[in-house]
Write an enzyme that holds these catalytic residues in place. Structure first.
Site, PDB file in Angstrom:
ATOM      1  CE  LYS A 111      -4.265  -1.996   1.980  1.00 25.68           C
ATOM      2  NZ  LYS A 111      -4.862  -2.184   3.247  1.00 25.68           N
ATOM      3  CE  LYS A 190      -7.993  -8.947  -7.211  1.00 25.65           C
ATOM      4  NZ  LYS A 190      -7.486  -8.818  -5.985  1.00 25.65           N
ATOM      5  CE  LYS A 193     -12.108  -0.123  -3.980  1.00 30.03           C
ATOM      6  NZ  LYS A 193     -12.299  -1.082  -3.931  1.00 30.03           N
TER       7      LYS A 193
HETATM    8  P1  AMP Z   1     -11.526  -4.552  -2.644  1.00 26.65           P
HETATM    9  O1  AMP Z   1     -12.948  -3.742  -2.504  1.00 26.65           O
HETATM   10  O2  AMP Z   1     -10.911  -4.836  -3.987  1.00 26.65           O
HETATM   11  O3  AMP Z   1     -10.874  -4.827  -1.711  1.00 26.65           O
HETATM   12  O4  AMP Z   1     -12.525  -5.988  -3.102  1.00 26.65           O
HETATM   13  C1  AMP Z   1     -13.246  -6.858  -1.922  1.00 26.65           C
HETATM   14  C2  AMP Z   1     -13.470  -8.194  -2.216  1.00 26.65           C
HETATM   15  O5  AMP Z   1     -13.880  -8.455  -3.477  1.00 26.65           O
HETATM   16  C3  AMP Z   1     -12.038  -8.828  -1.988  1.00 26.65           C
HETATM   17  O6  AMP Z   1     -11.929  -9.262  -0.556  1.00 26.65           O
HETATM   18  C4  AMP Z   1     -12.231  -9.930  -3.117  1.00 26.65           C
HETATM   19  O7  AMP Z   1     -12.682 -11.206  -2.363  1.00 26.65           O
HETATM   20  C5  AMP Z   1     -13.221  -9.428  -3.988  1.00 26.65           C
HETATM   21  N1  AMP Z   1     -12.667  -9.240  -5.330  1.00 26.65           N
HETATM   22  C6  AMP Z   1     -12.245  -7.860  -5.452  1.00 26.65           C
HETATM   23  N2  AMP Z   1     -11.728  -7.902  -6.829  1.00 26.65           N
HETATM   24  C7  AMP Z   1     -11.963  -9.314  -7.257  1.00 26.65           C
HETATM   25  C8  AMP Z   1     -11.463  -9.802  -8.511  1.00 26.65           C
HETATM   26  N3  AMP Z   1     -11.115  -9.085  -9.607  1.00 26.65           N
HETATM   27  N4  AMP Z   1     -11.778 -11.272  -8.707  1.00 26.65           N
HETATM   28  C9  AMP Z   1     -12.310 -11.716  -7.645  1.00 26.65           C
HETATM   29  N5  AMP Z   1     -12.364 -11.299  -6.456  1.00 26.65           N
HETATM   30  C10 AMP Z   1     -12.393 -10.019  -6.365  1.00 26.65           C
END
Ligand code: AMP
Length: 321
Positions: A111, A190, A193
């Site tokens: 981070k 992947k 956001k």
């Molecule tokens: P984030 O807000 O990016 O931390 O995502 C929240 C949760 O969504 C993460 O803990 C992952 O379990 C899931 N997630 C986010 N992006 C992906 C992705 N591209 N593929 C699969 N799971 C995802």
């Protein structure tokens, strides 16, 4: 089984969140004695500095999660900041946490490398996460491979705490989400956001169409045979399909005659068919904010009872009133 999973209110839900977080948790909670979803707004403060944006993101997240189908009868949905015991327990745990354990945390380094301010809050993030989990006697935590280290840190802290103070806390076990695929974004990386490559779940139809039509492909012509496995349109579309449907679509790719434009249109149709009912539910919920508030109030009440009981045990164990 008691299980908890947190999600930061730091943006609109996208397809990766749905297939990687929301759907597995809905399924997981069907098997759980207690299933909890925590909107991790205290964690969000480590990166979000805009109060109005944070407030609206929390509201959006509650709305999104309910529209996606979390059943309040099966899932305790609550906001972390509504339960003051999270930060109180974090303090207790932090006094038992070796600095070296946190210094080894890969996500802190990642981070900071991305430009997030290296605050003490960001550094202590895994301690708050440990408190989030043990406050509710959670025994099973679904973790992605990238979060395995944080769960190990939680376990180390809790074992240390229990050794010092009479085994008062439950040591949680991680359950690896093996069957959850990483959802690719519109650029093939992947979906995230932070890469600006998402397809939103509840954006306008136009936004979704624009994102899907913008998925990067190679430049093969309509008639040419195509490799489905290396195509992001296919890899996203197959999330919506059964095994047989996936094989049928793959066969069309390999045969030639399916252009990328048409493949994207098929994906758009599948997208709207799947998320149409959720989008409609979201619109209806949006008109009844009091219903959402009552789900959160109910979740907070249930979470608070357990949190207070845990903190009473912890205070007694360490020698406080
Ligand atoms: P984030 O807000 O990016 O931390 O995502 C929240 C949760 O969504 C993460 O803990 C992952 O379990 C899931 N997630 C986010 N992006 C992906 C992705 N591209 N593929 C699969 N799971 C995802």
């Amino acid at each position: 089984m008691r299980t908890l999973s947190g999600i930061q209110p730091s943006g609109k839900l996208h397809l990766g969140n749905y297939f990687g977080y929301v759907r597995p948790n809905i399924e997981w909670h069907k098997k759980a004695d207690v299933g909890m979803i925590m909107i991790a707004d205290l964690h969000a403060l480590t990166t979000m500095r805009d109060p109005a944006l944070l407030r609206s993101s929390i509201e959006d997240m509650m709305l999104d999660l309910l529209a996606c189908g979390f059943d309040p009868a099966k899932t305790i949905l609550f906001r972390q900041s509504d339960i003051p015991e999270h930060t109180e327990l974090m303090w207790m745990l932090s006094t038992m946490t070796p600095m070296g354990l946190l210094e080894r945390a890969v996500s802190f380094k990642e981070k900071v490398e991305k430009g997030i301010a290296a605050s003490a809050g960001l550094f202590n993030y895994p301690v708050l996460q440990a408190a989030d989990i043990v406050l509710y006697d959670i025994d099973k935590v679904p973790v992605g491979k990238d979060q395995q280290q944080h769960l190990e840190i939680t376990r180390d802290i809790i074992v240390k705490f229990n050794n010092a103070y009479d085994d008062v806390l439950v040591v949680p076990e991680g359950v690896i989400k093996e069957d959850v695929a990483v959802v690719p974004g519109t650029d093939g990386q992947k979906m995230s956001k932070s890469y600006g490559n998402t397809i939103p779940l509840f954006g306008s139809e136009k936004e979704i169409q624009k994102a899907i039509m913008g998925i990067v492909t190679d430049s093969k012509g309509v008639a040419e045979p195509k490799d489905p496995e290396s195509c992001s349109v296919f890899n996203i579309h197959k999330l919506f399909l059964s095994k047989t449907e996936t094989e049928e679509l793959a066969a069309k790719y390999k045969a030639g005659g399916l252009g990328y434009g048409d493949a994207k249109k098929l994906l758009f149709t599948a997208y709207m068919d799947t998320f149409g009912p959720m989008r409609q539910k979201r619109e209806e919920l949006q008109k009844k904010p009091q219903d959402i508030q009552s789900v959160i109030d109910e979740g907070t009440k249930k979470a608070s009872v357990v949190a207070k009981a845990t903190m009473a045990k912890v205070r007694k164990a360490v020698g406080l009133r």
